[in-house]
Design an enzyme around this catalytic site. Structure first.
Site, mmCIF file in Angstrom:
data_model
loop_
_atom_site.group_PDB
_atom_site.id
_atom_site.type_symbol
_atom_site.label_atom_id
_atom_site.label_comp_id
_atom_site.label_asym_id
_atom_site.label_seq_id
_atom_site.Cartn_x
_atom_site.Cartn_y
_atom_site.Cartn_z
ATOM 1 N N CYS A 35 1.812 -0.540 -0.686
ATOM 2 C CA CYS A 35 0.369 -0.352 -0.452
ATOM 3 C C CYS A 35 0.099 -0.062 1.014
ATOM 4 O O CYS A 35 0.063 -0.978 1.840
ATOM 5 C CB CYS A 35 -0.410 -1.577 -0.914
ATOM 6 S SG CYS A 35 -2.190 -1.417 -0.648
ATOM 7 N N CYS A 82 -3.060 -1.677 2.391
ATOM 8 C CA CYS A 82 -2.910 -3.123 2.656
ATOM 9 C C CYS A 82 -2.070 -3.364 3.914
ATOM 10 O O CYS A 82 -2.389 -4.217 4.736
ATOM 11 C CB CYS A 82 -2.208 -3.829 1.509
ATOM 12 S SG CYS A 82 -2.714 -3.327 -0.126
ATOM 13 N N ASP A 83 -0.967 -2.648 4.049
ATOM 14 C CA ASP A 83 0.040 -3.024 5.037
ATOM 15 C C ASP A 83 0.255 -2.029 6.182
ATOM 16 O O ASP A 83 0.984 -2.327 7.125
ATOM 17 C CB ASP A 83 1.395 -3.249 4.328
ATOM 18 C CG ASP A 83 1.307 -4.396 3.315
ATOM 19 O OD1 ASP A 83 0.528 -5.328 3.569
ATOM 20 O OD2 ASP A 83 1.988 -4.340 2.283
#
Ligand code: NDP
Length: 312
Positions: A136, A139-140
């Site tokens: 992701c 997300c990261d």
């Protein structure tokens, strides 16, 4: 003795399921959550979450899901750590079977079974999971700002995530296993025309290397039949997701990849009293906060359904 008919059974325990539970419990619907095999869902394999509103200092994925669970329990949600593996939505009372073989009856069902990221299946991928390997970028990606990273995949997700990463990272290597991309033309043009994205065609990912975190990736060019090593600080795998919806196939409308279809603007499926939320019905946004939002919608839709049918 006649069997209990629950007002609302929620299948799945990610942000969508727990949010549905919080709303349903506060509406006196006495919801029952069946958590599935991975209580907490995809967030349980995420480290820092920095984009969920309300956590100004960020939060670890598992801690966030513990908070969600506690909040659902506080209002009387019953949480059962079992898988559901079969349903019968002939209705009006819906039947559900847990892995233990127990038959459960419910007036309304909220599906929040989520989706699972597909992985390459490399041993080294497991080793560096959440330690340089992620599925992701939204997300990261932030943790890799200013670094050189790689992304595997050639669909719309990979193209979109490569573009996203190109704004944060110094350089993005994109590994495409064939000599063409599956992504839509507009997305392909975007990555091809981004100067700091280098596309490696006909390139398969063989091994992720490093001591504690990712340092290099060994790739294989299936045209030249040569291997090479590329230095990267992180590797993003974007080769698709699979919604966890197989058991609903004979009952619910879904698209060709298995994402549940809902009536636009609602969480309603094609079966009255069955509502869908979270990643099981969303292949576009796939964020904890959007999943939670649709979990809320599903509980409100379920409440209205139960009221309209004189159940509560
Ligand atoms: P897709 O299934 O569309 O694409 C997966 C990609 O990963 C393919 O290019 C595939 O390669 C590649 N792949 C699969 N396995 C491997 C492997 N082992 N090694 C290397 N590469 C591999 O998944 P997406 O998540 O990209 O998209 C899912 C759906 O969501 C699509 O319908 C897409 O259009 C949609 N979507 C739409 C967006 C938008 O409109 N903004 C954004 C994101 C997704 P190959 O082509 O060789 O099979």
């Amino acid at each position: 003795m006649s069997k209990t008919i629950h007002n609302c059974v929620i299948i799945g325990s990610g942000p969508a399921g727990y949010t549905a539970a919080i709303y349903a419990a506060r509406a006196n619907m006495n919801p029952v959550v069946y958590t599935g095999a991975e209580p907490g869902g995809q967030l349980m394999i995420t480290t820092d979450v920095e984009n969920y509103p309300g956590y100004p200092d960020g939060v670890m994925g598992p801690k966030m899901m513990e908070d969600f669970r506690k909040q659902a329990e506080r209002f009387g949600t019953t949480i059962i750590n079992e898988m559901i593996d079969k349903v019968d939505f002939t209705g009006p009372v819906h039947k559900i079977w847990s892995e233990t073989g127990e038959e459960i009856h419910a007036h309304s069902v909220v599906i929040s079974t989520g989706a699972s990221a597909k992985w390459l299946g490399l041993e080294s991928e497991q080793k560096f999971m959440n330690n340089g390997v992620s599925a992701c970028a939204v997300c990261d990606g932030f943790f890799f700002r200013g670094q050189t990273v790689a992304i595997v995949g050639a669909g719309d997700t990979a193209a979109e995530e490569a573009s996203y990463l190109s704004k944060l990272c110094e350089k993005v290597h994109m590994f495409v296993r064939r000599d063409e991309m599956r992504a839509s033309k507009i997305m392909q043009d975007r990555v091809i025309n981004t100067p700091n994205i280098e596309i490696h065609w006909n390139t398969e990912t063989r091994e992720i290397m490093g001591t504690d975190t990712v340092e290099k990736v060994r790739v294989y060019n299936n045209k030249t039949e040569k291997e090479s090593e590329i230095e990267v600080g992180g590797l993003f795998v974007a080769i698709g997701h699979k919604p966890n919806t197989d058991m609903f196939k004979s009952w619910l409308d879904m698209d060709e990849t298995g994402y549940l279809k809902t009536i636009p603007g609602t969480s309603k499926t094609n079966i009255p009293g069955v509502f869908a939320s979270g990643d099981a019905q969303d292949h576009v946004y796939r964020q904890a906060v959007t999943a939670a939002g649709t979990g809320c919608m599903a509980a409100l839709d379920a409440e209205r359904y139960l009221t309209a049918n004189g159940v509560i």
